[in-house]
Scaffold this motif. Sequence first.
Motif, short mmCIF file in Angstrom:
data_model
loop_
_atom_site.label_atom_id
_atom_site.label_comp_id
_atom_site.label_asym_id
_atom_site.label_seq_id
_atom_site.Cartn_x
_atom_site.Cartn_y
_atom_site.Cartn_z
N ILE A 134 0.94 -1.71 0.06
CA ILE A 134 0.16 -0.12 -0.05
C ILE A 134 0.81 1.11 -0.15
N PHE A 135 1.63 1.98 0.82
CA PHE A 135 2.53 2.69 1.33
C PHE A 135 3.81 2.13 0.37
N HIS A 136 4.48 1.74 -0.64
CA HIS A 136 5.29 1.68 -1.06
C HIS A 136 4.97 1.07 -2.77
N ALA A 137 4.14 0.79 -2.70
CA ALA A 137 3.41 0.36 -4.24
C ALA A 137 4.43 -0.91 -4.82
N LYS A 138 5.48 -1.75 -3.56
CA LYS A 138 5.65 -3.25 -4.29
C LYS A 138 4.94 -3.96 -4.96
N ARG A 139 5.77 -4.91 -5.81
CA ARG A 139 4.76 -5.49 -6.33
C ARG A 139 5.68 -7.18 -6.84
N SER A 140 7.23 -6.97 -6.44
CA SER A 140 7.68 -8.17 -6.51
C SER A 140 7.96 -8.97 -5.36
N ARG B 139 -8.39 12.37 6.47
CA ARG B 139 -8.49 10.53 6.93
C ARG B 139 -8.64 10.04 4.91
N GLU B 140 -10.09 10.74 4.69
CA GLU B 140 -10.89 10.43 3.92
C GLU B 140 -9.76 11.02 1.97
N GLY B 141 -9.21 11.98 2.40
CA GLY B 141 -8.45 12.38 1.44
C GLY B 141 -7.07 11.95 1.03
N ALA B 142 -6.60 11.54 2.51
CA ALA B 142 -5.40 11.09 2.31
C ALA B 142 -5.81 9.11 1.78
N THR B 143 -6.55 8.73 1.80
CA THR B 143 -7.17 7.46 1.52
C THR B 143 -7.63 7.33 0.19
N ARG B 144 -7.96 8.41 -0.76
CA ARG B 144 -7.93 8.31 -1.90
C ARG B 144 -6.26 8.83 -2.98
N GLU B 145 -6.25 9.63 -1.98
CA GLU B 145 -4.37 9.66 -3.07
C GLU B 145 -3.51 8.86 -3.06
N LEU B 146 -3.89 7.92 -1.89
CA LEU B 146 -3.15 6.65 -2.03
C LEU B 146 -3.80 5.62 -2.60
N ARG B 147 -4.83 5.59 -2.94
CA ARG B 147 -5.19 4.50 -3.39
C ARG B 147 -5.26 4.68 -5.51
N ALA B 148 -5.17 6.42 -5.20
CA ALA B 148 -4.74 6.79 -6.92
C ALA B 148 -3.10 6.43 -7.85
N ARG B 149 -3.04 6.15 -6.34
CA ARG B 149 -1.28 6.42 -6.07
C ARG B 149 -1.16 4.87 -6.83
N LEU B 150 -1.79 3.82 -5.81
CA LEU B 150 -1.51 2.43 -6.14
C LEU B 150 -2.10 2.42 -7.42
N GLU B 151 -3.43 3.11 -7.64
CA GLU B 151 -3.86 2.13 -8.49
C GLU B 151 -2.92 3.22 -10.49
N ARG B 152 -2.16 3.68 -10.10
CA ARG B 152 -1.59 3.84 -11.18
C ARG B 152 -0.05 3.49 -11.37
N ALA B 153 0.12 2.98 -10.00
CA ALA B 153 1.52 1.43 -9.95
C ALA B 153 0.80 0.19 -10.54
N HIS B 154 -0.43 0.18 -10.42
CA HIS B 154 -0.31 -1.19 -10.83
C HIS B 154 -0.69 -0.86 -12.21
#
Lengths: 145, 145
Positions: free
Chosen positions: B35-41, B125-140
């Motif tokens: 979640i926080f570091h967008a690690k995938r492997s 809190r909600e803004g932080a959640t949205r931002e983390l999710r957007a970053r993750l979706e980009r990384a994925h």
Amino acid sequence: MDESLLKQRRSTCPINHIIEIMGDKWTMLVVRDMIFHAKRSYSELQAMPEGIATNILSERLARLERWGLLTKGRDPQDGRRSIYALTEAGMQLIPLLVEMMIWSHGHTDAVDMTTGLAATMAADREGATRELRARLERAHGTSQT
Amino acid sequence: MDESLLKQRRSTCPINHIIEIMGDKWTMLVVRDMIFHAKRSYSELQAMPEGIATNILSERLARLERWGLLTKGRDPQDGRRSIYALTEAGMQLIPLLVEMMIWSHGHTDAVDMTTGLAATMAADREGATRELRARLERAHGTSQT
């Protein structure tokens, strides 16, 4: 908090910090019972449906005390009996438990749930936190140490 | 989700439900890194500062997959390499991680913290959640399976 515990942590990541305290099934179940069921005595905690062993319960209570999440006192009604109270740091775990409740409810229907409770929580997380805290403070009464 | 896992749970309490999935130090650290570091492997996850053993990492990844929190796929850049992606259920753990971050920051200064990050999270809190999710979706990206 017993500062020596900080030295034993495996990293200084803030997520790891709370995991070192709470990242254990039994610790979380003890905190659940204190927050949602306002349990305060050893015997009440021991009666959890998941069946906790007495040595594990004692160890986890001592550990939560060392980390400063609860205090141990004497029951004013029965001086031989210990009772436990969440500290301010312990109470501040409520939003975390609220999120756990919401997540579980959203991801399986194979959980017991008072109708609408998780939906009410999801619609107003802050309100749910406030209400749980008020209920706990009433339960702890003036005997909180 | 592998439904047979539900039968092994120690109770049907919703808090116990998520604890059965996540109530383990290593599982939570793996989810933190995703979640926080967008690690995938596997190799990225293995490099966590807390030092996870390879057999534990494999077991926890398989477990998260069985519970439906992540999917395992093939790296499009290197077909021999597995990559992991959080499912929607996995992404919905973000608010929980945000609360963990806020709690740790509020209860010790002995954690590493980008200046103001936890305060920003606590304020919105909600803004932080949205931002983390957007970053993750980009990384994925589109390679999410």
